[in-house]
Design an enzyme around this catalytic site. Structure first.
Site, mmCIF file in Angstrom:
data_model
loop_
_atom_site.group_PDB
_atom_site.id
_atom_site.type_symbol
_atom_site.label_atom_id
_atom_site.label_comp_id
_atom_site.label_asym_id
_atom_site.label_seq_id
_atom_site.Cartn_x
_atom_site.Cartn_y
_atom_site.Cartn_z
ATOM 1 N N ASP A 18 0.823 -1.221 0.000
ATOM 2 C CA ASP A 18 0.000 0.000 0.000
ATOM 3 C C ASP A 18 0.855 1.268 0.000
ATOM 4 O O ASP A 18 0.431 2.304 0.502
ATOM 5 C CB ASP A 18 -0.938 0.043 1.225
ATOM 6 C CG ASP A 18 -1.714 -1.244 1.394
ATOM 7 O OD1 ASP A 18 -2.277 -1.719 0.399
ATOM 8 O OD2 ASP A 18 -1.746 -1.779 2.523
ATOM 9 N N LYS A 21 2.257 2.326 -4.972
ATOM 10 C CA LYS A 21 2.895 1.832 -6.204
ATOM 11 C C LYS A 21 2.037 2.144 -7.414
ATOM 12 O O LYS A 21 2.550 2.474 -8.476
ATOM 13 C CB LYS A 21 3.104 0.304 -6.124
ATOM 14 C CG LYS A 21 4.060 -0.126 -5.036
ATOM 15 C CD LYS A 21 4.167 -1.632 -4.944
ATOM 16 C CE LYS A 21 2.886 -2.294 -4.470
ATOM 17 N NZ LYS A 21 2.467 -1.960 -3.109
ATOM 18 N N GLY A 45 -4.452 -4.054 -4.611
ATOM 19 C CA GLY A 45 -5.465 -3.060 -4.932
ATOM 20 C C GLY A 45 -4.790 -1.741 -5.207
ATOM 21 O O GLY A 45 -4.512 -0.984 -4.295
ATOM 22 N N HIS A 46 -4.483 -1.495 -6.456
ATOM 23 C CA HIS A 46 -3.850 -0.219 -6.793
ATOM 24 C C HIS A 46 -4.932 0.811 -7.050
ATOM 25 O O HIS A 46 -5.819 0.596 -7.863
ATOM 26 C CB HIS A 46 -3.015 -0.351 -8.062
ATOM 27 C CG HIS A 46 -1.779 -1.163 -7.872
ATOM 28 N ND1 HIS A 46 -0.989 -1.067 -6.752
ATOM 29 C CD2 HIS A 46 -1.189 -2.061 -8.663
ATOM 30 C CE1 HIS A 46 0.033 -1.886 -6.871
ATOM 31 N NE2 HIS A 46 -0.069 -2.507 -8.024
ATOM 32 N N GLN A 226 1.864 -5.846 -3.262
ATOM 33 C CA GLN A 226 2.229 -5.945 -1.836
ATOM 34 C C GLN A 226 3.578 -5.256 -1.577
ATOM 35 O O GLN A 226 3.936 -4.358 -2.309
ATOM 36 C CB GLN A 226 2.231 -7.403 -1.341
ATOM 37 C CG GLN A 226 0.840 -8.025 -1.292
ATOM 38 C CD GLN A 226 0.486 -8.802 -2.545
ATOM 39 O OE1 GLN A 226 1.315 -9.420 -3.177
ATOM 40 N NE2 GLN A 226 -0.775 -8.781 -2.920
ATOM 41 N N THR A 241 2.765 -12.766 2.424
ATOM 42 C CA THR A 241 1.944 -13.220 1.318
ATOM 43 C C THR A 241 2.585 -14.483 0.724
ATOM 44 O O THR A 241 3.629 -14.932 1.212
ATOM 45 C CB THR A 241 1.758 -12.065 0.310
ATOM 46 O OG1 THR A 241 0.689 -12.379 -0.560
ATOM 47 C CG2 THR A 241 3.018 -11.794 -0.494
ATOM 48 N N THR A 303 -10.207 -4.235 0.802
ATOM 49 C CA THR A 303 -11.073 -4.719 1.883
ATOM 50 C C THR A 303 -11.672 -3.608 2.732
ATOM 51 O O THR A 303 -12.572 -3.855 3.530
ATOM 52 C CB THR A 303 -10.250 -5.610 2.838
ATOM 53 O OG1 THR A 303 -9.151 -4.825 3.317
ATOM 54 C CG2 THR A 303 -9.716 -6.838 2.138
ATOM 55 N N ARG A 305 -10.250 -2.376 5.159
ATOM 56 C CA ARG A 305 -9.741 -2.567 6.528
ATOM 57 C C ARG A 305 -8.855 -1.388 6.946
ATOM 58 O O ARG A 305 -8.025 -0.932 6.157
ATOM 59 C CB ARG A 305 -8.875 -3.827 6.593
ATOM 60 C CG ARG A 305 -9.687 -5.091 6.731
ATOM 61 C CD ARG A 305 -8.789 -6.274 7.025
ATOM 62 N NE ARG A 305 -7.956 -6.611 5.875
ATOM 63 C CZ ARG A 305 -7.132 -7.651 5.843
ATOM 64 N NH1 ARG A 305 -7.008 -8.428 6.901
ATOM 65 N NH2 ARG A 305 -6.432 -7.918 4.776
ATOM 66 N N PRO A 306 -8.995 -0.929 8.207
ATOM 67 C CA PRO A 306 -8.105 0.140 8.672
ATOM 68 C C PRO A 306 -6.670 -0.377 8.733
ATOM 69 O O PRO A 306 -6.441 -1.514 9.140
ATOM 70 C CB PRO A 306 -8.611 0.481 10.079
ATOM 71 C CG PRO A 306 -9.581 -0.567 10.453
ATOM 72 C CD PRO A 306 -9.964 -1.351 9.227
ATOM 73 N N LEU A 334 4.119 12.378 1.376
ATOM 74 C CA LEU A 334 4.817 13.344 2.236
ATOM 75 C C LEU A 334 3.812 14.340 2.808
ATOM 76 O O LEU A 334 3.915 14.775 3.954
ATOM 77 C CB LEU A 334 5.889 14.077 1.412
ATOM 78 C CG LEU A 334 6.768 15.040 2.208
ATOM 79 C CD1 LEU A 334 7.667 14.273 3.184
ATOM 80 C CD2 LEU A 334 7.610 15.920 1.295
HETATM 81 P P1 GDP Z 1 -0.510 0.532 -3.792
HETATM 82 O O1 GDP Z 1 -1.153 -0.781 -3.623
HETATM 83 O O2 GDP Z 1 0.932 0.530 -3.377
HETATM 84 O O3 GDP Z 1 -0.724 1.138 -5.150
HETATM 85 O O4 GDP Z 1 -1.178 1.511 -2.771
HETATM 86 P P2 GDP Z 1 -2.715 1.898 -2.657
HETATM 87 O O5 GDP Z 1 -3.224 2.326 -3.973
HETATM 88 O O6 GDP Z 1 -3.465 0.891 -1.884
HETATM 89 O O7 GDP Z 1 -2.594 3.093 -1.648
HETATM 90 C C1 GDP Z 1 -2.143 4.240 -2.016
HETATM 91 C C2 GDP Z 1 -3.179 5.259 -1.693
HETATM 92 O O8 GDP Z 1 -2.510 6.437 -1.396
HETATM 93 C C3 GDP Z 1 -4.099 5.568 -2.860
HETATM 94 O O9 GDP Z 1 -5.362 5.963 -2.428
HETATM 95 C C4 GDP Z 1 -3.384 6.729 -3.521
HETATM 96 O O10 GDP Z 1 -4.211 7.585 -4.253
HETATM 97 C C5 GDP Z 1 -2.848 7.432 -2.332
HETATM 98 N N1 GDP Z 1 -1.629 8.166 -2.591
HETATM 99 C C6 GDP Z 1 -0.580 7.816 -3.394
HETATM 100 N N2 GDP Z 1 0.373 8.761 -3.343
HETATM 101 C C7 GDP Z 1 -0.091 9.718 -2.495
HETATM 102 C C8 GDP Z 1 0.448 10.939 -2.001
HETATM 103 O O11 GDP Z 1 1.555 11.341 -2.317
HETATM 104 N N3 GDP Z 1 -0.306 11.628 -1.101
HETATM 105 C C9 GDP Z 1 -1.523 11.218 -0.684
HETATM 106 N N4 GDP Z 1 -2.190 11.970 0.205
HETATM 107 N N5 GDP Z 1 -2.058 10.078 -1.125
HETATM 108 C C10 GDP Z 1 -1.353 9.343 -2.008
#
Ligand code: GDP
Length: 426
Positions: A18, A21, A45-46, A226, A241, A303, A305-306, A334
């Protein structure tokens, strides 16, 4: 990122997943010819935000949102054919042209309904905190040599024999759980016969395709799911995983040589999160954790999930840099730290008289570990509009510089918001 010497780049999460990526792949895909997923399944889940719209992709590489990019799902992925087509249909509804741009490896293993049934009813899965999407049981079948691969869809008799084997094993496990639910051979075959006419036309020898792309000078992005601390070998076992999330897994999971990979970009949040159980040495207490979770919107994309939250763990990311051979770091989110008066970086763990500065293999060594923090001044202003390092507050730059020195890896990107344009490329 891409230049004459850097043509094949792997993107890995360098914490517990998360890390953002999806956004980085989305940004870098603009200059890629190919984006390939190499491990995991529909538990990834991107989330990608484009304009006001957010799209969650579970299996399809986020490069699909760029019209000139071709995407592939490598042999290392366990493919859920049902959700693949739900995702494809959603993309088509959103006006994304998928036709002729998405390929599936003939060697990828399938996640079938009986894998999901076992996963959702297994107490072992609950203990680890899996997403219950059948990924673990599908990888178990793969290693136990009773898996069903995409190429088996071409052979009716073989397919039935394999499904019979898989269902028998799943039912034995379900019986051992003491539940009444059972998997069914005919229903599974019926599903596969319905989906085969859609899967087979996009099935190919992905390893060969990517090899040819590389030899003709294409820019290739290998997309991990992951994070490194969830890697089956290098993660916090058994809270991991079922696949190799680290850069070594990219060569295996795509079907190319390790020497064909020119660079590894590690994605890290400016702090740390983890979903599910297992160690998280810098985890904050309830109130402080809640503050970070709210500011960072730290709830699972798949999910809801928190996520558990904590300060940036330099020991973890140094370890990830070593195991992956990271050539650069992208620090995301950041902006989430903008309102903190003080920010902390963990440089080691103290356990009794011992100071750990390298991540241990034995999780018992982390029992009662006290993170050693370096506290730094916060910047107390928004970073959301910064588009260069010079535009960042001096305290934020110092924070990033300290991360670079602890992790011994240069920061090449800083992300300061969810939108595609909110990024600093260095
Ligand atoms: P991934 O599985 O590594 O792609 O991560 P996720 O998509 O689950 O989680 C990343 C979450 O953080 C998404 O909702 C993105 O839109 C958000 N996100 C990514 N980069 C940034 C950022 O620089 N700042 C903020 N506030 N949110 C971000």
């Amino acid at each position: 990122m891409f230049d004459s010497k850097t043509k094949t780049v792997v993107i890995v999460g360098a914490q517990w997943g998360d890390e953002g990526k999806g956004k980085l792949v989305d940004v870098l895909a603009e200059r890629a010819d190919w984006v390939v997923r190499y491990q995991g399944g529909a538990n990834a889940g991107h989330t990608v935000h484009i304009g006001d719209k957010s799209t969650v992709l579970h299996q399809i590489p986020s490069g699909i949102l760029h019209s000139g990019v071709r995407c592939a799902i490598g042999n290392g992925v366990v493919l859920d054919p049902e959700t693949l087509f739900t995702e494809i249909d959603e993309l088509i509804d959103d006006g994304v042209d998928v036709q002729g741009r998405l390929y599936v490896s003939d060697r990828a293993h399938l996640v079938l309904p009986y894998h999901k049934l076992v996963d959702s009813l297994s107490s072992a899965s609950k203990e680890i905190g899996t997403t219950g999407r059948g990924i673990g049981p599908a990888y178990e079948d793969k290693v136990a040599r009773r898996g069903v691969r995409v190429l088996d869809l071409r052979h009716k008799d073989r397919l039935r024999a394999l499904v019979e084997k898989g269902v028998a094993h799943a039912n034995a496990r379900l019986a051992s759980f003491g539940v009444e639910d059972r998997a069914n051979v005919d229903a599974t075959i019926e599903l596969l016969e319905r989906l085969a006419p859609r899967i087979l036309p996009i099935t190919d020898d992905v390893g060969l395709m990517i090899h040819r792309a590389i030899t003709t000078g294409a820019n290739v992005l290998l997309e991990g799911a992951q994070g490194s601390l969830l890697d089956i070998d290098h993660g916090t076992y058994p809270f991991v995983t079922s696949s190799s999330t680290t850069s070594g897994g990219a060569a295996i999971g795509v079907g190319i040589a390790p020497s064909a990979i020119n660079a590894a970009l590690g994605i890290v949040k400016a702090y740390t999160t983890r979903v599910g159980n297992g160690p998280l040495p810098t985890e904050l207490g309830a109130e402080e954790g809640e503050r970070m979770r709210t500011l960072g919107n730290e709830f699972g994309a798949t999910t809801g999930r928190p996520r558990r939250c904590g300060w940036f763990d330099g020991v973890v990311v140094r370890y990830a840099a070593r195991v992956n051979g990271l050539t650069g770091l992208a620090v995301t989110k950041l902006d989430v730290l903008d309102t903190y008066e003080k920010v902390a970086l963990c440089t080691g763990y103290r356990v009794g008289d011992h100071l750990y500065t390298e991540f241990p293999g034995d999780l018992a060594d982390l029992d009662g570990a006290e993170p050693q923090y370096e506290w730094m001044d916060g910047w107390g202003q928004s970073t959301a509009d910064a588009r260069s390092m010079e535009q960042l507050p001096i305290q934020a730059r110092k924070y990033l510089e300290r991360i670079e020195s602890i992790v011994e890896t240069p920061i090449t990107y800083v992300s300061v918001g969810t939108r595609r344009d909110q990024i600093i490329g260095i």
